[in-house]
Design a protein around this motif. Sequence first.
Motif, PDB file in Angstrom:
ATOM      1  N   GLU A 245       0.756  -1.320  -0.138  1.00  0.00           N
ATOM      2  CA  GLU A 245      -0.067   0.087  -0.019  1.00  0.00           C
ATOM      3  C   GLU A 245       0.878   1.407  -0.030  1.00  0.00           C
ATOM      4  O   GLU A 245       0.526   2.341  -0.853  1.00  0.00           O
ATOM      5  CB  GLU A 245      -0.912   0.054   1.171  1.00  0.00           C
ATOM      6  N   ARG A 249       1.101   4.709  -2.281  1.00  0.00           N
ATOM      7  CA  ARG A 249       0.850   5.864  -1.953  1.00  0.00           C
ATOM      8  C   ARG A 249       1.971   7.046  -1.769  1.00  0.00           C
ATOM      9  O   ARG A 249       1.817   8.088  -2.115  1.00  0.00           O
ATOM     10  CB  ARG A 249       0.249   5.600  -0.431  1.00  0.00           C
ATOM     11  N   GLY A 254       4.028   4.405  -6.841  1.00  0.00           N
ATOM     12  CA  GLY A 254       2.692   5.542  -7.150  1.00  0.00           C
ATOM     13  C   GLY A 254       3.994   6.871  -7.646  1.00  0.00           C
ATOM     14  O   GLY A 254       3.000   7.600  -8.433  1.00  0.00           O
ATOM     15  N   ASP A 259       0.092   1.600 -10.443  1.00  0.00           N
ATOM     16  CA  ASP A 259      -0.416   0.935  -9.271  1.00  0.00           C
ATOM     17  C   ASP A 259      -0.090  -0.504  -8.816  1.00  0.00           C
ATOM     18  O   ASP A 259       1.095  -0.818  -9.292  1.00  0.00           O
ATOM     19  CB  ASP A 259      -2.086   0.760  -9.903  1.00  0.00           C
TER      20      ASP A 259
END
Length: 320
Positions: A245, A249, A254, A259
């Motif tokens: 994640e 982020r 990112g 993605d």
Amino acid sequence: MPTLILTRSDVERLLEPAALAPALRDAFVAYSTPGATRAERVRAALPGPGTATVLFPGVVAGVPAYSVKVHAKFPGEDPAIRGVLCLHDAATGALLSLMDSTYLTAVRTGLAGALAAKVLARRDAGAVAVVGAGAQGEHQLRALALLRRIARVRVFDTRAEQARTFAGRLEPALGVPVVASPTLADALGGADIVLVATWARTPFLGPDLIRPGMHVTTLGADEPGKAEVAAEVVRDAVFVCDDRELAVRMGAVGGVGLDATAIDAELGEVLAGRHPGRTSPDDVTVYGGVGLAFQDLVAAWIVYGAARARGVGREVDLLA
């Protein structure tokens, strides 16, 4: 219970990278196990040139404490990262120790990158390129030399004198040839392992500089807006991160507009054998880590234990 205050020099005396490496490896494996507590990084801009970041909660199975780290980045200062780590008793919340986090952060970050290079780079990889001759570049190289054999090093920095100073200091320390390169392409020529730690906000490692079989560790892309490795390289490589994640982020994924589909595994999954990582000598592998709170806890717990055993630090009752 009094709080133990530990300065940067105290931490430097007490933190042994050779002792931290196996504990950090086990913590990476535990972090990528289903059900583990996930880390948070909260970042905010500051008035002026700095940014502030809080890393929490630092938790690791078997350690009866948790950590919260508060630090700020000021690229024009030395050290560029300044902050403190709060080590708390997990049962009561009591503040066991307040310690400088600058050296601790650099060492654990360098070892994380080295653990990744150890399992992702080819077994015969010995030629190393360092891009960014700052403190983190040095810790990256020292940690790599601790975990695997290296044959020669080329270092590039946009500040040529900085690269020459780096080479002159690290060659006798490591006992291998370390040469300052005049260009990025020269530094990467023939390199098997590339260690990158810069302040770049525009990717500069594109497909034209990457050759089959190369491993890249990119650690500069640790907050939004920073990027070192081009999207094409990240997308086509075996890409491994510390946290899926956060890689999207605020990390290397990112930062170049990709993605989570670009991520092949977390480092803990590779270390545990749940993902193969490299499967061919021609694979290009990339490790992009943002840095996680559990890494801080592992290092801080070793420092705290050594400080108590050796009588280092100053006790203060903050509740008095």
